[in-house]
Every structure is written in structure tokens, then in C-alpha cells.
Design a protein around this motif. Structure first.
Motif, PDB file in Angstrom:
ATOM      1  N   GLU A 154       0.852  -1.181   0.000  1.00 57.87           N
ATOM      2  CA  GLU A 154       0.000   0.000   0.000  1.00 57.87           C
ATOM      3  C   GLU A 154       0.895   1.241   0.000  1.00 57.87           C
ATOM      4  OE1 GLU A 154      -3.198  -0.184  -0.426  1.00 57.87           O
ATOM      5  OE2 GLU A 154      -3.137  -2.368  -0.320  1.00 57.87           O
ATOM      6  N   GLU A 211       0.725   4.111   1.221  1.00 59.76           N
ATOM      7  CA  GLU A 211       0.899   4.780   2.516  1.00 59.76           C
ATOM      8  C   GLU A 211       1.789   3.981   3.462  1.00 59.76           C
ATOM      9  OE1 GLU A 211      -2.966   2.469   2.593  1.00 59.76           O
ATOM     10  OE2 GLU A 211      -2.064   3.888   1.234  1.00 59.76           O
ATOM     11  N   ASN A 212       2.128   2.745   3.096  1.00 58.34           N
ATOM     12  CA  ASN A 212       2.975   1.896   3.935  1.00 58.34           C
ATOM     13  C   ASN A 212       4.369   1.676   3.354  1.00 58.34           C
ATOM     14  OD1 ASN A 212       0.869   1.556   5.758  1.00 58.34           O
ATOM     15  ND2 ASN A 212       0.112  -0.249   4.715  1.00 58.34           N
ATOM     16  N   MET A 250       7.386   0.980   5.548  1.00 57.96           N
ATOM     17  CA  MET A 250       7.586  -0.337   6.158  1.00 57.96           C
ATOM     18  C   MET A 250       8.564  -1.189   5.350  1.00 57.96           C
ATOM     19  SD  MET A 250       3.656  -1.256   7.214  1.00 57.96           S
ATOM     20  CE  MET A 250       4.119  -2.945   7.598  1.00 57.96           C
TER      21      MET A 250
END
Length: 71
Positions: A45, A47-48, A51
Motif C-alpha cells: 500500500e 501509505e505503507n 515499512m
């Protein structure tokens, strides 16, 4: 030949498509995680991204992905 170079690299290599779906990862990622990543593809994603990528590379990665999506 390429597959061996890809898998034996000391760097983490991740192949993605324009939808940020992970297609393939190399063995280096497996060794750092300590477990095998499922062979099925999955999507990162947007927005991730933090990570998966170090903070100092996020802006350039986002820029490259935008260019990649535009063709």
C-alpha cells in the motif's frame, strides 16, 4: 543466469509492478527476515512504503514509482 545473480546478490532486490504488487524477492530478503516470504504476490500500500524502504530513500522511490506509473 540472471536468476542466479538476482538470488545471490548481497542486496535486497524486490521486483514490483505499477500497482506496487510484489512479483519476486531475492534470497537476501529471506535471510534478513529469517523466514520465507510467501510465493504468492501481494501489494504494498502506498501509505505503507516506509515499512519496506529506508526513510532516506522514500522520496526518490515515490518519485520513481510515479514516473513508472506514467510510462
Amino acid at each position: 543466469k540472471f536468476y542466479n545473480i538476482f538470488n545471490k546478490s548481497t542486496e535486497i532486490l524486490i521486483v514490483i509492478n505499477t500497482s506496487l504488487e510484489i512479483i519476486e524477492v531475492n534470497e537476501r530478503l529471506y535471510s534478513l527476515l529469517g523466514y520465507l516470504v510467501p510465493k504468492t504476490s501481494f501489494t504494498i500500500e502506498p501509505e505503507n512504503l516506509d515499512m519496506y524502504f529506508p526513510a532516506q530513500y522514500l522520496s526518490s522511490i515515490k518519485h520513481m514509482l510515479e514516473l513508472f506509473r506514467k510510462g
